[in-house]
Scaffold this active site. Sequence first.
Site, short mmCIF file in Angstrom:
data_model
loop_
_atom_site.label_atom_id
_atom_site.label_comp_id
_atom_site.label_asym_id
_atom_site.label_seq_id
_atom_site.Cartn_x
_atom_site.Cartn_y
_atom_site.Cartn_z
N ARG A 85 -7.80 -1.25 2.93
CA ARG A 85 -7.22 -0.26 3.84
C ARG A 85 -8.17 0.92 4.05
O ARG A 85 -8.26 1.46 5.15
CB ARG A 85 -5.87 0.21 3.28
CG ARG A 85 -5.01 0.90 4.30
CD ARG A 85 -3.59 1.09 3.82
NE ARG A 85 -3.50 1.88 2.60
CZ ARG A 85 -2.40 2.02 1.87
NH1 ARG A 85 -1.29 1.42 2.24
NH2 ARG A 85 -2.40 2.75 0.78
N LYS A 187 -4.71 5.55 7.10
CA LYS A 187 -4.19 6.58 6.21
C LYS A 187 -4.97 7.87 6.49
O LYS A 187 -5.78 8.35 5.69
CB LYS A 187 -4.31 6.13 4.75
CG LYS A 187 -3.17 6.69 3.91
CD LYS A 187 -3.01 5.94 2.63
CE LYS A 187 -2.23 6.71 1.60
NZ LYS A 187 -0.89 7.13 1.97
N GLU A 223 9.19 3.80 9.63
CA GLU A 223 8.98 4.10 8.21
C GLU A 223 9.36 5.55 7.98
O GLU A 223 9.76 6.25 8.91
CB GLU A 223 7.53 3.84 7.81
CG GLU A 223 6.51 4.68 8.54
CD GLU A 223 5.06 4.34 8.14
OE1 GLU A 223 4.82 4.09 6.95
OE2 GLU A 223 4.20 4.35 9.03
C1 PLP Z 1 3.10 6.78 5.87
C2 PLP Z 1 3.17 5.92 4.67
N1 PLP Z 1 3.79 4.74 4.76
C3 PLP Z 1 3.86 3.91 3.70
C4 PLP Z 1 3.31 4.25 2.48
C5 PLP Z 1 3.38 3.28 1.34
O1 PLP Z 1 2.12 2.69 1.14
P1 PLP Z 1 1.68 2.18 -0.28
O2 PLP Z 1 2.72 1.24 -0.74
O3 PLP Z 1 0.35 1.52 -0.06
O4 PLP Z 1 1.57 3.38 -1.16
C6 PLP Z 1 2.69 5.48 2.34
C7 PLP Z 1 2.16 5.90 1.03
O5 PLP Z 1 1.06 5.78 0.71
C8 PLP Z 1 2.58 6.34 3.45
O6 PLP Z 1 1.96 7.51 3.35
#
Ligand code: PLP
Length: 343
Positions: A85, A187, A223
């Site tokens: 990622r 991210k 989300e």
């Molecule tokens: C916007 C967002 N969605 C989903 C997640 C969940 O991702 P992960 O399971 O990789 O931490 C996160 C957290 O990191 C996030 O910031």
Amino acid sequence: MKLKKAKIDWDSLGFELVKTRSMYMATCRNGEEWAHGSLVPFGNIELSPAAVVLNYGQGVFEGTKAFHTYNDQISLFRINRNARRMHFSTKRLCIPQINSDFFVNSVISTVKDNLDFVPPYGKGSMYIRPIVWGTSPALGVRAASDYTFVIYVSPVGPYFKGGVKLLNLKIETNYHRAAPKGIGNAKAIGNYSASLYPLLKAKQKGFDEVIYLDSVAEDRIEEIGSANLFIYNKGILKTPKLNGAILDGVTRDSVCKIGSDILGLKVEETDIFLKDLFEAEEAFCTGTAVEVTPIGKVSYKDKCYKFNKGQIGPIAKKLQKTLINIQRNEIDNPFDWLLPIII
Ligand SMILES: Cc1ncc(COP(=O)(O)O)c(C=O)c1O
């Protein structure tokens, strides 16, 4: 081997930064490869006020964890997914791409140098935050010529203090977090600034977080500001399909695989309409920080909908427990998700 631990009250840890011994730091110029970095004492960094990250938000980060496992190892959880990622996010934000080996080796060096800050078995985990910024100055909007990559770590306990909490969420009708073809699936630091105002408004009304809807028809859930969403209904576990606006969560993928391969559930990555959410038997969210956190109720406009009579549902509970069991290496499982770095 007996692992030494720092003098910390491990039982009172929440999700706040605890400074540790060191952080990892590397720099890279545009057109070059990320190669050499080193551990430096944890501390402040110096930046030009015209740094591209401060003016135009050119920065991306990751969030992952190290665990002290049942068999007394220190292990990283699915670090290759975070590496993948990071590679994607850096490309999207015009940052020299961070390749997987460099990423994973840098994370390992940082954790190894701060080993005594990994909470003891069963007491939490070490949160690891790799982050990269465009640091050179620019007055006009453009990508930076120089970049800095840092990894800092912090021992953490539960995200929601006082045990498992059932979330009270607002379905956001006034704001969007991201749009397809934007940077919602990276991210990127800017995504989080977009979520601050809706979160502030929701918190003022007593909600824990907001659920964002798709930015086109506004009839599908996407989300929350820092976690992915799931619903469970009539034997099917569902999560919104990746549409370009949603982050491809590592925990999301883990929960899908645990659901299908261990619990034997039918799992669908699909459109989830508001009606599907309202009719669901259970709803919960997933993330590195929040793990699996059940949702007690959601509010849409003036109406409130409860799940499983406001209690954690049996499926969320099983998924939550199984994920933790795997992270702590407590159960046999078909996955190869742990990378032991201290054996
Ligand atoms: C916007 C967002 N969605 C989903 C997640 C969940 O991702 P992960 O399971 O990789 O931490 C996160 C957290 O990191 C996030 O910031």
